[in-house]
Design an enzyme around this catalytic site. Structure first.
Site, PDB file in Angstrom:
ATOM      1  N   GLN A 103      -9.696   9.349   7.099  1.00  0.00           N
ATOM      2  CA  GLN A 103      -9.484   7.879   7.274  1.00  0.00           C
ATOM      3  C   GLN A 103      -8.415   7.538   6.751  1.00  0.00           C
ATOM      4  OE1 GLN A 103     -13.642   5.970   8.274  1.00  0.00           O
ATOM      5  NE2 GLN A 103     -14.074   7.570   6.730  1.00  0.00           N
ATOM      6  N   ASN A 104      -7.969   8.114   5.629  1.00  0.00           N
ATOM      7  CA  ASN A 104      -6.930   7.558   4.591  1.00  0.00           C
ATOM      8  C   ASN A 104      -5.530   7.516   5.344  1.00  0.00           C
ATOM      9  OD1 ASN A 104      -9.111   7.228   3.132  1.00  0.00           O
ATOM     10  ND2 ASN A 104      -8.781   9.235   1.947  1.00  0.00           N
TER      11      ASN A 104
ATOM     12  N   CYS B 149       8.928   1.467  22.678  1.00  0.00           N
ATOM     13  CA  CYS B 149       8.980   2.586  23.135  1.00  0.00           C
ATOM     14  C   CYS B 149       8.206   3.703  22.871  1.00  0.00           C
ATOM     15  CB  CYS B 149      10.545   2.918  23.016  1.00  0.00           C
ATOM     16  SG  CYS B 149      10.991   3.550  21.513  1.00  0.00           S
TER      17      CYS B 149
ATOM     18  N   ASN C 109     -20.379  11.374  -2.354  1.00  0.00           N
ATOM     19  CA  ASN C 109     -20.133   9.877  -2.444  1.00  0.00           C
ATOM     20  C   ASN C 109     -20.567   9.316  -3.878  1.00  0.00           C
ATOM     21  OD1 ASN C 109     -18.564   8.279  -0.521  1.00  0.00           O
ATOM     22  ND2 ASN C 109     -20.252   6.941  -0.814  1.00  0.00           N
TER      23      ASN C 109
ATOM     24  N   HIS D 163      -6.320   7.461  11.556  1.00  0.00           N
ATOM     25  CA  HIS D 163      -6.096   5.987  11.127  1.00  0.00           C
ATOM     26  C   HIS D 163      -4.724   5.963  11.085  1.00  0.00           C
ATOM     27  CE1 HIS D 163     -10.755   4.831  10.546  1.00  0.00           C
ATOM     28  NE2 HIS D 163     -10.497   5.090  11.450  1.00  0.00           N
TER      29      HIS D 163
ATOM     30  N   ASP E  11      -2.970   7.389   3.386  1.00  0.00           N
ATOM     31  CA  ASP E  11      -1.890   8.057   1.915  1.00  0.00           C
ATOM     32  C   ASP E  11      -1.800   9.639   2.417  1.00  0.00           C
ATOM     33  OD1 ASP E  11      -4.875   7.810   0.334  1.00  0.00           O
ATOM     34  OD2 ASP E  11      -3.935   9.798   0.789  1.00  0.00           O
TER      35      ASP E  11
ATOM     36  N   ARG F 198       0.724  -1.081   0.040  1.00  0.00           N
ATOM     37  CA  ARG F 198      -0.139  -0.050   0.115  1.00  0.00           C
ATOM     38  C   ARG F 198       0.830   1.307  -0.026  1.00  0.00           C
ATOM     39  NH1 ARG F 198      -4.477  -0.113   4.375  1.00  0.00           N
ATOM     40  NH2 ARG F 198      -5.058   1.630   3.455  1.00  0.00           N
TER      41      ARG F 198
HETATM   42  N1  APR Z   1     -15.602   9.032  -5.588  1.00  0.00           N
HETATM   43  C1  APR Z   1     -16.450   9.294  -4.349  1.00  0.00           C
HETATM   44  N2  APR Z   1     -16.700   8.133  -3.675  1.00  0.00           N
HETATM   45  C2  APR Z   1     -16.214   7.020  -3.893  1.00  0.00           C
HETATM   46  C3  APR Z   1     -15.434   6.606  -5.378  1.00  0.00           C
HETATM   47  C4  APR Z   1     -15.321   8.073  -5.947  1.00  0.00           C
HETATM   48  N3  APR Z   1     -14.550   8.036  -7.126  1.00  0.00           N
HETATM   49  N4  APR Z   1     -15.009   5.448  -5.323  1.00  0.00           N
HETATM   50  C5  APR Z   1     -15.714   4.684  -4.219  1.00  0.00           C
HETATM   51  N5  APR Z   1     -16.326   5.909  -3.594  1.00  0.00           N
HETATM   52  C6  APR Z   1     -16.976   5.530  -2.175  1.00  0.00           C
HETATM   53  C7  APR Z   1     -17.760   4.033  -2.076  1.00  0.00           C
HETATM   54  O1  APR Z   1     -19.125   4.278  -2.681  1.00  0.00           O
HETATM   55  C8  APR Z   1     -17.853   3.955  -0.680  1.00  0.00           C
HETATM   56  O2  APR Z   1     -18.940   4.456  -0.119  1.00  0.00           O
HETATM   57  O3  APR Z   1     -16.025   5.616  -1.182  1.00  0.00           O
HETATM   58  C9  APR Z   1     -16.530   4.701  -0.285  1.00  0.00           C
HETATM   59  C10 APR Z   1     -15.322   3.750   0.194  1.00  0.00           C
HETATM   60  O4  APR Z   1     -15.861   3.071   1.362  1.00  0.00           O
HETATM   61  P1  APR Z   1     -14.808   2.063   2.306  1.00  0.00           P
HETATM   62  O5  APR Z   1     -14.086   1.232   1.253  1.00  0.00           O
HETATM   63  O6  APR Z   1     -15.356   1.382   3.355  1.00  0.00           O
HETATM   64  O7  APR Z   1     -13.712   2.870   2.635  1.00  0.00           O
HETATM   65  P2  APR Z   1     -13.708   3.926   4.070  1.00  0.00           P
HETATM   66  O8  APR Z   1     -15.177   4.496   4.094  1.00  0.00           O
HETATM   67  O9  APR Z   1     -12.368   4.835   4.066  1.00  0.00           O
HETATM   68  O10 APR Z   1     -13.349   2.721   5.116  1.00  0.00           O
HETATM   69  C11 APR Z   1     -13.297   3.173   6.499  1.00  0.00           C
HETATM   70  O11 APR Z   1     -12.516   1.205   7.208  1.00  0.00           O
HETATM   71  O12 APR Z   1     -11.303  -0.600   6.634  1.00  0.00           O
HETATM   72  C12 APR Z   1     -11.316   0.549   7.408  1.00  0.00           C
HETATM   73  O13 APR Z   1      -9.180   1.599   8.469  1.00  0.00           O
HETATM   74  C13 APR Z   1     -10.063   1.229   7.242  1.00  0.00           C
HETATM   75  O14 APR Z   1     -10.113   3.849   7.057  1.00  0.00           O
HETATM   76  C14 APR Z   1     -10.719   2.783   6.703  1.00  0.00           C
HETATM   77  C15 APR Z   1     -12.076   2.741   7.241  1.00  0.00           C
END
Ligand code: APR
Length: 226
Positions: free
Chosen positions: A85-86, A114, A195, A103, A88, A55
Site C-alpha cells: 500500500q506504500n 491523457c 505488526n 496505491h 515509497d 513525502r
Molecule cells: N513495525 C511494524 N508495524 C508498525 C511499526 C513498526 N515499526 N510502526 C507502526 N506500525 C503499524 C501500526 O501499528 C499500524 O497498525 O503500522 C500500521 C500503520 O497503519 P496506517 O498508518 O493506517 O498505515 P496503512 O495501514 O499503511 O494505511 C493504509 O491508508 O491512508 C491510506 O493510502 C493510505 O496506503 C495507506 C492506507
C-alpha cells in the site's frame, strides 16, 4: 511455497517515514479531504503537490530497513507476491524484484488529461506540462480515496493462490487491502499478521507477531528459509 505479502506504512516507519494513523501520523497534520482525493486536487493542486513533494523528498532521504531487505531474501527462496500500500520505493531499494504498488508510487507522475505516466521529478508543480499531450494536468501517480487501486485482478489471483498470507505494518482500516487476509483464509491459506499492535482485522489471522517490523520480519523470514 506460494506466499502473498501485504505491507503498509508500518514497514517503512523505522526508515523514518511517517505512517498515517499512528500518533504523529500524516493524517494528524493533513485532512485526507484536503490532500488525498481527486476533489482536493481539483480544488487546490498546489497544496496537493506540496504534500506529495514533501513525502517524495522524505522517501528519497530514507533508507530501506532490515524488514525490506528480509522480504527480498524471502523472494529468493519462495514464490512471493509482494503487494504494498506504500508509495515509497524502499521495497525496490531493499532488493525486492517485483513490487505491486496498489496505491501508486511517489516516483511516478500521471497526466490526468491523457493518462500517460513518466518518472516524477522530485518536485512537481501544478503548471508542469505533460511531456506527451502538453496539457497542464499533471498529478502524482497516487491512488486517492474514491479511486480504484491498481493491479487488483493480479492481486486477487495471488491472494487466492497463496498458501501463506502475511500482512506487515498495516492497520487494516482501508479496503480492499484490509479484506485480503479474510479472502486468503477462505481460499485455504494460513494467515499471519506482523505488526506493532493489533489491527482492525486481527481476527482474520491465524498467527500474530507483535513488535517492530525490523525485528519481526527477519526472524519470520529466517524461519521460512531454513
Ligand atoms: N513495525 C511494524 N508495524 C508498525 C511499526 C513498526 N515499526 N510502526 C507502526 N506500525 C503499524 C501500526 O501499528 C499500524 O497498525 O503500522 C500500521 C500503520 O497503519 P496506517 O498508518 O493506517 O498505515 P496503512 O495501514 O499503511 O494505511 C493504509 O491508508 O491512508 C491510506 O493510502 C493510505 O496506503 C495507506 C492506507
Amino acid at each position: 511455497m506460494r506466499i502473498a505479502v501485504l505491507t503498509g506504512a508500518g514497514i517503512s516507519a523505522e526508515s523514518g517515514l511517517r505512517t498515517f494513523r499512528d500518533t504523529e501520523g500524516l493524517w494528524e497534520d493533513h485532512r485526507v479531504d484536503d490532500v488525498a482525493t481527486p476533489e482536493a486536487f481539483q480544488r487546490d493542486p498546489v497544496l496537493v503537490h506540496r504534500f506529495y513533494n514533501m513525502r517524495r523528498a522524505d522517501a528519497a532521504r530514507a533508507q530501506p530497513n532490515a524488514a525490506h531487505r528480509a522480504l527480498a531474501k524471502l523472494a529468493l527462496r519462495h514464490d512471493v507476491t509482494l503487494i504494498t500500500q506504500n508509495v515509497d520505493d524502499l521495497h525496490e531499494r531493499g532488493g525486492s524484484p517485483d513490487v505491486i504498488h496498489m496505491h501508486g508510487s511517489l516516483l511516478c507522475a500521471l497526466c490526468a488529461a491523457c493518462g500517460r505516466r513518466w518518472p516524477a521529478p522530485l518536485t512537481m508543480r501544478s503548471l508542469d506540462l505533460c511531456p506527451h499531450c502538453g496539457k497542464a494536468q499533471t498529478r502524482p501517480d497516487i491512488v486517492w480515496f474514491g479511486e480504484t487501486p491498481y493491479h487488483m485482478e493480479e492481486i486477487w489471483q495471488s491472494v487466492e493462490a497463496a498458501e501463506l498470507f502475511a500482512a506487515i505494518g498495516t492497520s487494516g482500516q482501508v479496503y480492499p487491502a484490509a479484506g485480503f487476509a479474510q479472502h486468503a483464509r477462505r481460499s485455504g491459506a494460513k494467515t499471519v499478521e506482523l505488526n506493532l499492535s493489533a489491527s482492525a482485522v486481527s481476527r482474520d489471522f491465524d498467527e500474530h507477531r507483535i513488535g517492530p517490523a525490523s525485528q519481526l520480519v527477519p526472524q519470520w523470514v529466517a524461519e521460512l528459509c531454513v
